[in-house]
Design an enzyme around this catalytic site. Structure first.
Site, PDB file in Angstrom:
ATOM      1  N   THR A   1       0.670  -1.445  -0.151  1.00 23.68           N
ATOM      2  CA  THR A   1       0.212  -0.345  -0.265  1.00 23.68           C
ATOM      3  C   THR A   1       0.861   0.857   0.135  1.00 23.68           C
ATOM      4  O   THR A   1       2.039   1.387   0.112  1.00 23.68           O
ATOM      5  CB  THR A   1      -0.657  -0.265   1.475  1.00 23.68           C
TER       6      THR A   1
ATOM      7  N   GLY B   1       3.418   3.673   1.211  1.00 27.14           N
ATOM      8  CA  GLY B   1       4.110   4.133   2.151  1.00 27.14           C
ATOM      9  C   GLY B   1       4.377   3.364   2.997  1.00 27.14           C
ATOM     10  O   GLY B   1       5.125   3.115   4.131  1.00 27.14           O
TER      11      GLY B   1
ATOM     12  N   GLY C   1       6.638   1.278   2.379  1.00 26.06           N
ATOM     13  CA  GLY C   1       8.242   1.046   2.228  1.00 26.06           C
ATOM     14  C   GLY C   1       8.755   0.450   0.455  1.00 26.06           C
ATOM     15  O   GLY C   1       9.923  -0.262   0.212  1.00 26.06           O
TER      16      GLY C   1
ATOM     17  N   TYR D   1      -4.794  13.954  -6.583  1.00 31.72           N
ATOM     18  CA  TYR D   1      -5.128  14.560  -5.287  1.00 31.72           C
ATOM     19  C   TYR D   1      -6.755  15.739  -5.330  1.00 31.72           C
ATOM     20  O   TYR D   1      -7.016  15.513  -4.181  1.00 31.72           O
ATOM     21  CB  TYR D   1      -4.012  14.435  -4.334  1.00 31.72           C
TER      22      TYR D   1
ATOM     23  N   ASP E   1       9.666  -0.613  -7.981  1.00 32.80           N
ATOM     24  CA  ASP E   1       9.168  -0.432  -6.660  1.00 32.80           C
ATOM     25  C   ASP E   1       7.723  -0.920  -7.042  1.00 32.80           C
ATOM     26  O   ASP E   1       6.900  -0.561  -5.630  1.00 32.80           O
ATOM     27  CB  ASP E   1       9.335   0.238  -6.280  1.00 32.80           C
TER      28      ASP E   1
ATOM     29  N   ASP F   1      -2.091  -1.605  -9.782  1.00 33.42           N
ATOM     30  CA  ASP F   1      -3.049  -0.623 -10.508  1.00 33.42           C
ATOM     31  C   ASP F   1      -4.553  -1.311 -11.092  1.00 33.42           C
ATOM     32  O   ASP F   1      -4.657   0.130 -11.025  1.00 33.42           O
ATOM     33  CB  ASP F   1      -1.840  -0.461 -11.847  1.00 33.42           C
TER      34      ASP F   1
END
Ligand SMILES: Nc1ncnc2c1ncn2[C@@H]1O[C@H](COP(=O)(O)OP(=O)(O)OP(=O)(O)O)[C@@H](O)[C@H]1O
Ligand SMILES: Nc1nc(=O)c2ncn([C@H]3C[C@H](O)[C@@H](CO)O3)c2[nH]1
Length: 213
Positions: free
Chosen positions: A9, A11, A13, A44, A78, A84
């Site tokens: 998800t 954040g 890492g 956003y 990453d 997606d």
């Protein structure tokens, strides 16, 4: 040629572990387009208007990264292309994309995935490394990283978006069967600040890689 893909998800890492893993294996890290992504802040600020555009933007970048990463062994991506759809369908369920956009997107993704399907050992990932974090940890990490447009204090609606996203990730990982997978406990292992934790996590991944090859 094969790649290793990170998942998790917002954040969790992924970027951090991608860099560490690439350094350890002496390979190249391929990062998601974020700082140079002009659509992300627009999304956003107005998700309903930009959800579809952002998704196409990410899919295009992701496919280009996969092609580049496949040129050598053990390169690290990453985020996987398989996530997606999870992100887009969450946005669609929240009314930020219409049915036609969903249909076009799903068909485009299917077309692209045919090129990197699990039946093709030359393009499917060798390993998916999933970082699982609790909702609480997710929120702390988003604050710690401090991207302005991701902060709940600037947009309280993000709280439910993040909460639902984290829930869906658990289901998504359990169902994932495209390639071998390993889950890292991102609540337990502070692989960013604690070298012992970093060593343990990297060792677990290397052991898994040795097992599957
Ligand atoms: N295991 C960890 N322990 C402590 N801090 C961490 C850990 N993993 C990540 N962080 C911190 O959390 C923040 C988010 O990490 P990172 O950018 O690697 O996440 P990400 O999964 O790539 O996020 P996104 O999908 O949004 O790009 C960063 O500030 C990072 O230093
Ligand atoms: N809507 C949407 N769809 C995607 O495929 C996607 N991939 C990443 N992101 C957002 C999450 C982080 O803010 C930031 C970095 O991961 O970008 C996405 N957002």
């Amino acid at each position: 040629m094969a790649v290793i893909v990170l998942s998790g998800t917002i954040g969790a890492g992924k970027s951090s572990l991608t860099g560490m893993l690439a350094e350890k294996l002496g390979t190249t890290a391929f990062y998601e387009s974020v700082d140079d992504n002009e659509v992300l802040p627009l999304f956003y600020s107005d998700p309903k208007k930009y959800a579809f555009l952002l998704q196409i933007y990410f899919l295009n970048k992701r496919f280009a990264s996969i092609k580049a990463a496949l040129k050598d062994d053990n390169n690290i991506l990453d985020r996987s292309i398989y996530e997606d759809s999870l992100l887009f369908h969450l946005n669609a369920d929240l009314g930020r994309a219409n049915q036609k956009e969903v249909d076009v997107y799903d068909e485009l993704l299917d077309n692209m995935l045919e090129r990197i399907s699990k039946s093709d050992i030359n393009t499917a990932p060798d390993l998916l490394v999933h970082i699982r974090v609790s909702f609480d940890t997710m929120m702390k990490r988003i604050v710690k990283r401090g991207r302005e447009y991701e902060q709940i204090e600037n947009d309280p609606d993000l709280y439910e978006y993040y909460n639902e996203l984290n829930r869906r990730y658990d289901r998504w990982y359990n169902d994932f069967d495209i390639c071998p997978k390993i889950q890292i406990d991102g609540d337990k292992y502070d692989f960013v600040e604690n070298p012992d934790d970093a060593e343990k996590v990297l060792k677990d991944i290397e052991t898994k890689l040795a097992e599957i090859r």
